[in-house]
Design a protein around this motif. Structure first.
Motif, PDB file in Angstrom:
ATOM      1  N   LYS A  68       0.812  -1.209   0.000  1.00 37.86           N
ATOM      2  CA  LYS A  68       0.000   0.000   0.000  1.00 37.86           C
ATOM      3  C   LYS A  68       0.848   1.263   0.000  1.00 37.86           C
ATOM      4  N   SER A  69       2.149   1.136  -0.348  1.00 41.30           N
ATOM      5  CA  SER A  69       3.010   2.328  -0.330  1.00 41.30           C
ATOM      6  C   SER A  69       3.730   2.491  -1.659  1.00 41.30           C
ATOM      7  N   ASN A  70       4.850   1.761  -1.842  1.00 32.57           N
ATOM      8  CA  ASN A  70       5.583   1.890  -3.099  1.00 32.57           C
ATOM      9  C   ASN A  70       6.313   0.602  -3.438  1.00 32.57           C
ATOM     10  N   ALA A  71       6.893   0.573  -4.641  1.00 37.63           N
ATOM     11  CA  ALA A  71       7.543  -0.643  -5.134  1.00 37.63           C
ATOM     12  C   ALA A  71       8.764  -1.009  -4.309  1.00 37.63           C
ATOM     13  N   CYS A  72       9.413  -0.013  -3.722  1.00 40.39           N
ATOM     14  CA  CYS A  72      10.600  -0.271  -2.906  1.00 40.39           C
ATOM     15  C   CYS A  72      10.254  -1.156  -1.722  1.00 40.39           C
ATOM     16  N   VAL A  73       9.187  -0.813  -0.994  1.00 36.55           N
ATOM     17  CA  VAL A  73       8.758  -1.627   0.153  1.00 36.55           C
ATOM     18  C   VAL A  73       8.307  -2.994  -0.321  1.00 36.55           C
ATOM     19  N   ASN A  74       7.483  -3.022  -1.363  1.00 35.18           N
ATOM     20  CA  ASN A  74       6.973  -4.303  -1.856  1.00 35.18           C
ATOM     21  C   ASN A  74       8.091  -5.243  -2.260  1.00 35.18           C
ATOM     22  N   SER A  75       9.086  -4.714  -2.961  1.00 36.56           N
ATOM     23  CA  SER A  75      10.205  -5.558  -3.407  1.00 36.56           C
ATOM     24  C   SER A  75      10.988  -6.105  -2.223  1.00 36.56           C
ATOM     25  N   ALA A  76      11.216  -5.258  -1.218  1.00 35.84           N
ATOM     26  CA  ALA A  76      11.970  -5.701  -0.047  1.00 35.84           C
ATOM     27  C   ALA A  76      11.247  -6.830   0.667  1.00 35.84           C
ATOM     28  N   VAL A  77       9.938  -6.694   0.837  1.00 32.42           N
ATOM     29  CA  VAL A  77       9.162  -7.719   1.539  1.00 32.42           C
ATOM     30  C   VAL A  77       9.049  -8.980   0.683  1.00 32.42           C
ATOM     31  N   ASP A  78       8.758  -8.826  -0.606  1.00 32.17           N
ATOM     32  CA  ASP A  78       8.624  -9.987  -1.487  1.00 32.17           C
ATOM     33  C   ASP A  78       9.938 -10.769  -1.583  1.00 32.17           C
ATOM     34  N   ASP A  79      11.040 -10.058  -1.767  1.00 33.09           N
ATOM     35  CA  ASP A  79      12.330 -10.736  -1.881  1.00 33.09           C
ATOM     36  C   ASP A  79      12.667 -11.485  -0.596  1.00 33.09           C
ATOM     37  N   TYR A  80      12.320 -10.901   0.514  1.00 36.29           N
ATOM     38  CA  TYR A  80      12.597 -11.556   1.794  1.00 36.29           C
ATOM     39  C   TYR A  80      11.730 -12.799   1.971  1.00 36.29           C
ATOM     40  N   LEU A  81      10.413 -12.657   1.785  1.00 37.74           N
ATOM     41  CA  LEU A  81       9.531 -13.791   2.033  1.00 37.74           C
ATOM     42  C   LEU A  81       9.722 -14.901   1.010  1.00 37.74           C
TER      43      LEU A  81
END
Length: 517
Positions: A492-505
């Motif tokens: 719900k914010s930006n691609a930077c946060v989404n990528s960090a969470v997706d790459d981690y999980l």
């Protein structure tokens, strides 16, 4: 009208994490219709060795049935009392899953927060808000209702009319007076007694420590060697508690909108009051720069107008079309609800404009949304009851009037406009049927694999400092900062946060340093 108005802290109430959809995106929680035909209908437990009295729980086979839109549902069993798992008394835990649409990594359990938020409904109704397509491809996304919540063995206290009285009614004595404190204390005692009578033995065992132990049982029953978990708001405390109990079983834990585990109830209220006050100022700065703002002048002048409005309805409530009276506590709830996401700020302007005209209906719609009340006067779930029941045994409380007044002064100093209406929160739990037995402390989770902590710089409900604190406390914590507004950041914010969470999980990759998204 007699006694009423429940005084509560607004601490880590994540109902708005899911229900902000009503005010912002208007999402209905669309679920992809194309699921793998080979999706398993049973979950095979890990078969790991546990004490004999835990074997029936850890080795239970979950049998899934088809639900709406290709989802699968089941019910797991957990011991009522983890200190005596062989007693024969159990609780039910409701689960729903969306099977992985691509190459499966494992199960991902999701908690929307609260406490009291339904992970079952979160995944069932708002899957695309909870997780993005990448996570849905790689994981069986599993929503669950913690003990005490929703479709699981649940806390039950009041009928709808009684809840209306408890949530929306008005006290007769002046705010902060001895008589006011006595009035609210009596109401809180009555509420706790009703919860005990209608919930029974479960009420003593809805604490977060027990819920974290349930998480490990669910992990094993789902067939996962380690826990993969996405927790929002209060869900970060649940995930951190799990990591502290079972560091060797931590897989990938993403904790978004973090709560500091060592923070006392009084400090939670003070910091949150500051957070919402700051969010309100940010809203006003944006509003005053636009063309259709119900306020004039500077931010300070507009804050003074809001303060005067709260003080006015505290003394002279506005009657809504349905006969309910809008007092300061309910108006504050209506203000706070759209502050969870900046995309809802236009709705907040509309609400303020209506109240300034003397119309309370829209304010009640917002407060009802926060409290889960439907138009017909019924309540959609037990989130409010569960919120109180869990918080009341997760923290220590003090009902000494002198102490509460001292804390109230600190809260009002930190948040001059709204702090007055968030104070005295200890009243609701100080005489709860079951008291907190322990000590709030930092969580290190020594030996755990890397854990990702996400914080938003102007998050009003779980202020950024808590994300900083939790990431520092965790031996393996890694902080991802989103510079922006709103409660929680992933998806719900930006691609930077989404990528960090997706790459981690999905891959177990943590940023070398905070990407400062």
């Amino acid at each position: 009208m007699t006694r009423r108005t429940r005084v509560r802290t607004l601490s880590v109430r994540a109902r708005a994490t899911a229900l902000a959809l009503v005010l912002t995106l208007g999402l209905s929680g669309c679920v992809p219709l194309f699921l793998p035909e080979q999706a398993p209908t049973t979950s095979v437990p890990t078969g790991e060795k546990v004490d004999a009295d835990l074997e029936p729980f850890y080795n239970q086979v979950l049998k899934w049935s088809d639900c709406d839109d290709g989802l699968q549902c089941t019910t797991a069993s957990a011991p009522l009392d983890w200190a005596d798992p062989g007693s024969g008394e159990t609780v039910d835990l409701a689960l729903v899953r969306h099977p992985a649409t691509g190459t499966r990594v494992g199960s991902l359990l999701v908690n929307p927060g609260g406490p009291g938020g339904s992970g079952y409904e979160f995944v069932k109704d708002s899957l695309d808000y909870a997780t993005d397509a990448k996570l849905q491809a790689g994981f069986d996304v599993v929503g669950f209702d913690p003990r005490g919540v929703g479709r699981s063995s649940a806390v039950s206290c009041y009928e709808p009319a009684e809840m209306d009285e408890y949530l929306y009614g008005l006290a007769t004595a002046p705010r902060g007076s001895d008589a006011w404190i006595q009035e609210l204390s009596a109401a809180a005692v009555d509420f706790g007694a009703a919860c005990q009578e209608n919930t029974g033995a479960l009420l003593e065992h809805v604490d977060s420590l027990s819920a974290a132990r349930d998480l490990d049982l669910l992990r094993a029953a789902l067939g996962d060697e380690k826990l993969n978990f996405l927790g929002y708001s209060y869900g970060t405390f649940l995930g951190a508690t799990y990591a502290d109990l079972y560091p060797e079983r931590v897989g990938r834990l993403a904790l978004d909108g973090a709560l500091d585990p060592s923070t006392s109830n009084a400090e939670v209220t003070r910091v949150q009051a500051t957070g919402f006050e700051n969010a309100l100022r940010s809203y006003l700065a944006d509003c005053l720069a636009g063309e259709e703002c119900p306020f004039n002048g500077t931010v300070d002048e507009a804050m003074a107008t809001i303060g005067a409005l709260l003080a006015s309805v505290d003394v002279s409530p506005i009657t809504a079309a349905d006969g309910r009276q809008l007092g300061a506590n309910t108006l504050l709830t209506a203000i706070i609800y759209p502050l969870y996401q900046a995309t809802a700020w236009p709705n907040l302007s509309e609400m303020f404009a209506s109240v300034l005209r003397g119309d309370a209906d829209l304010a009640f719609q917002f407060a009802d949304g926060y409290n889960g009340r439907s138009d017909d006067g019924t309540y959609r779930d037990n989130a409010t009851e569960a919120f109180l029941a869990i918080n009341c045994i997760d923290y220590s409380y003090n009902d000494d009037p002198a102490s509460m007044r001292a804390q109230a002064a600190e809260i009002e100093q930190a948040a001059p406009t709204i702090g007055k209406y968030m104070a005295f929160g200890d009243i609701g739990c100080a005489n709860w049927p079951h008291q907190f037995d322990g000590e709030r402390s930092e969580i290190a989770a020594e030996g755990a694999d890397p854990i990702l902590v996400v914080g938003t710089t102007n998050d009003p409900a779980t202020p950024y400092v808590w994300a900083e604190n939790l990431s520092e406390q965790l031996e393996s914590g890694h902080l991802v900062t989103f510079t922006g507004e709103g409660h929680t950041a992933y998806n719900k914010s930006n691609a930077c946060v989404n990528s960090a969470v997706d790459d981690y999980l999905l891959k177990g990759t943590v940023p070398a340093e905070d990407p400062m998204c």
